[in-house]
Design an enzyme around this catalytic site. Structure first.
Site, PDB file in Angstrom:
ATOM      1  N   GLU A 224     -15.494   3.013   8.182  1.00 41.91           N
ATOM      2  CA  GLU A 224     -15.673   4.232   9.566  1.00 41.91           C
ATOM      3  C   GLU A 224     -16.238   3.075  10.466  1.00 41.91           C
ATOM      4  OE1 GLU A 224     -17.587   6.406  12.577  1.00 41.91           O
ATOM      5  OE2 GLU A 224     -18.507   4.956  10.905  1.00 41.91           O
ATOM      6  N   ASP A 245     -19.601  13.705  10.554  1.00 44.13           N
ATOM      7  CA  ASP A 245     -20.822  12.881  10.767  1.00 44.13           C
ATOM      8  C   ASP A 245     -22.043  12.516  11.634  1.00 44.13           C
ATOM      9  OD1 ASP A 245     -21.291   9.355  10.962  1.00 44.13           O
ATOM     10  OD2 ASP A 245     -19.312   8.902  11.054  1.00 44.13           O
ATOM     11  N   HIS A 325     -28.799   4.640  12.479  1.00 39.61           N
ATOM     12  CA  HIS A 325     -28.288   2.664  12.689  1.00 39.61           C
ATOM     13  C   HIS A 325     -29.832   2.064  12.591  1.00 39.61           C
ATOM     14  CE1 HIS A 325     -24.043   2.504  13.848  1.00 39.61           C
ATOM     15  NE2 HIS A 325     -24.075   3.454  12.915  1.00 39.61           N
TER      16      HIS A 325
HETATM   17 ZN   LIG Z   1     -20.967   7.576  10.854  1.00 41.03          ZN
END
Ligand SMILES: [Zn+2]
Length: 348
Positions: A224, A245, A325
């Site tokens: 992904e 997600d 992230h």
């Molecule tokens: Zn993700």
């Protein structure tokens, strides 16, 4: 109808084990296998691997006239050895989209292809303030000034090669998992948090002796973070796909760490309105705490399937994750809300 209860301890234990299983995109197999092992304890499920290495767990429902699919991904951000430097340290190439400063100073595991895994740290090559003065603060972090310092005696390329490290070897960042007062702090909650929600949803139904109202396929994706995870592997009979997600938390966002979010639009455009409306109604009906949001810099495996030609309705839900992230964090409340939402959908 009240939803079956969710085993919180099981959810957090599974999540913690999965987070501690290194799985950068391209070498996500250990996390896929970890998930497969957990799902194999539910005899209702038929487990299959795609040729690409994703896991598909299928559960025959009360009916099978409109089969459904859900996807979450077990692969994560990471890096590969781009080059062994003359001083024995490693230059890296990124796997997935992130900024170097989000991993600067992080511990890592170099998965040497011709030797044992090695420990190391991700550093700016002018790391010491005592040596480089203001450059430490003023230099932009780029591919060619970041490096891995190995915890091994090596001063040159030959000594590093002798450790079994080669160009192309994978580098996994330390997740640093901590669970305190319901907060789960770790790298890679994107998207291991949602894999845990899917597995916990299966357990909730199993424990209550229930089965999905429609045949359901759980797709655990392994590519992904580079944009094509679910481009293949979703069973062709599926009529709907829920991408599970993380939700993006930050300034201007409605999402937070205590709710699940329905994302109605991201960088790839709007999701399927009808399916999104159905998910809203389910959340309202079951008092599931949720937000509706739009993510400005985001793409999902649902869109990957759409782009690959998937003719299904696609929607996106997931728990709010702060500092995505980066060194991420969510809360148990968001994980439970997401799991309940999946359970409610499977039973609807
Ligand atoms: Zn993700």
């Amino acid at each position: 109808m009240t939803l079956p209860s969710i085993d919180t301890e099981y959810l957090l234990n599974f999540l913690s084990g999965l987070l501690n299983t290194p799985s950068p995109t391209g070498l996500a197999e250990p996390a896929i296998a970890f998930t497969e092992q957990a799902l194999a304890t539910f005899p209702e499920l038929v487990l299959k691997r795609t040729r690409k290495g994703a896991l598909v767990a299928s559960w025959a429902g009360e009916k099978a006239d409109t089969p459904r699919a859900l996807t979450a991904h077990a692969d994560t951000l990471g890096a590969m050895v781009k080059e062994i430097k003359p001083n024995g340290r490693l230059r890296m190439t990124k796997i997935g989209g992130y900024a170097w400063n989000t991993v600067e100073g992080e511990g890592c595991m170099v998965l040497a292809s011709a030797g044992e895994p090695l420990r190391g740290s991700i550093l700016f090559e002018m790391a010491s303030g005592h040596v480089h003065g203001t450059k430490v603060n003023e230099t932009r972090r780029e591919d060619d000034n970041m490096e891995v310092r190995l915890d091994a005696r090596t001063m040159n390329r030959e000594e590093t090669e002798a450790l079994g490290i080669r160009v192309g070897d994978f580098i996994a960042f330390d997740p640093r998992v901590e669970i305190t007062h319901g907060f789960v702090r770790s790298r890679h909650l994107d998207d291991k948090a949602c894999v845990a929600c899917l597995v916990a949803a299966v357990k909730a139904l199993h424990d209550a002796g229930l089965k999905p109202s429609q045949t359901a396929h759980l797709h655990i994706s392994n590519y992904e973070e580079v944009g094509h995870g679910a481009a293949a592997g979703i069973p062709a009979e599926a009529t709907e796909l829920i991408s599970v997600d993380m939700a993006a938390v930050g300034d201007g966002q409605t999402s937070d760490e205590f709710h699940a979010t329905l994302c109605v639009k991201d960088s790839g455009g709007p999701y399927h309105h009808g399916l999104s409306q159905k998910l809203r109604q389910l959340a309202d009906q079951h008092n599931i705490p949720y937000k509706v949001d739009i993510y400005p810099y985001y793409g999902s495996d649902g869109e990957a399937y759409w782009r690959a030609g998937g003719d299904v309705a696609v929607a996106l839900i997931g728990p709010g994750v702060d500092a995505s992230h980066n060194y991420e964090r969510t809360h148990l409340e968001a994980l439970l809300a997401t799991t309940q939402w999946v359970v409610a959908y499977l039973l609807s």
